[in-house]
Motif scaffolding. Structure first.
Motif, PDB file in Angstrom:
ATOM      1  N   SER A   1       0.824  -1.215   0.000  1.00 48.04           N
ATOM      2  CA  SER A   1       0.000   0.000   0.000  1.00 48.04           C
ATOM      3  C   SER A   1       0.857   1.264   0.000  1.00 48.04           C
ATOM      4  CB  SER A   1      -0.948   0.012   1.195  1.00 48.04           C
ATOM      5  OG  SER A   1      -0.207  -0.004   2.400  1.00 48.04           O
ATOM      6  N   THR A   2       2.116   1.143   0.421  1.00 47.91           N
ATOM      7  CA  THR A   2       3.015   2.290   0.440  1.00 47.91           C
ATOM      8  C   THR A   2       3.241   2.822  -0.969  1.00 47.91           C
ATOM      9  OG1 THR A   2       4.144   1.345   2.355  1.00 47.91           O
ATOM     10  CG2 THR A   2       5.306   3.075   1.171  1.00 47.91           C
ATOM     11  N   VAL A   3       3.243   1.942  -1.952  1.00 46.47           N
ATOM     12  CA  VAL A   3       3.521   2.344  -3.332  1.00 46.47           C
ATOM     13  C   VAL A   3       2.272   2.287  -4.215  1.00 46.47           C
ATOM     14  CG1 VAL A   3       5.960   1.757  -3.230  1.00 46.47           C
ATOM     15  CG2 VAL A   3       4.311   0.013  -3.912  1.00 46.47           C
ATOM     16  N   SER A   4       1.108   2.350  -3.600  1.00 49.85           N
ATOM     17  CA  SER A   4      -0.130   2.284  -4.377  1.00 49.85           C
ATOM     18  C   SER A   4      -0.438   3.607  -5.085  1.00 49.85           C
ATOM     19  CB  SER A   4      -1.302   1.869  -3.491  1.00 49.85           C
ATOM     20  OG  SER A   4      -1.524   2.835  -2.495  1.00 49.85           O
ATOM     21  N   THR A   5       0.195   4.671  -4.652  1.00 53.51           N
ATOM     22  CA  THR A   5       0.025   5.956  -5.320  1.00 53.51           C
ATOM     23  C   THR A   5       1.249   6.243  -6.180  1.00 53.51           C
ATOM     24  OG1 THR A   5       1.015   7.129  -3.465  1.00 53.51           O
ATOM     25  CG2 THR A   5      -1.376   6.891  -3.446  1.00 53.51           C
TER      26      THR A   5
END
Length: 69
Positions: free
Chosen positions: A47-51
């Motif tokens: 989720s850290t790199v979901s954006t």
């Protein structure tokens, strides 16, 4: 050749095995959710790199072209 390095890209054999050694000529920063990411940083959660990341490339000549892979 007796020098010791702490560069994660050299320790992880990215530089040397995957790409040749190089001298950086511009500063680049990468941030996810306002947290700066450094070489060797392991992302703890997907989720850290979901954006989308924010990438800043420094340098004096705005006509320079770069490729990120």
């Amino acid at each position: 050749m007796g020098s010791i390095t702490s560069d994660p890209l050299i320790l992880g054999r990215v530089i040397g095995d995957v790409i040749d050694y190089f001298t950086p000529t511009v500063k680049m920063t990468l941030t996810y959710n306002n947290k700066e990411i450094f070489n060797g940083y392991e992302v703890p959660f997907p989720s850290t790199v979901s954006t989308k990341p924010r990438i800043r490339i420094g340098g004096g000549d705005m006509r320079s072209l770069f490729t990120l892979g």
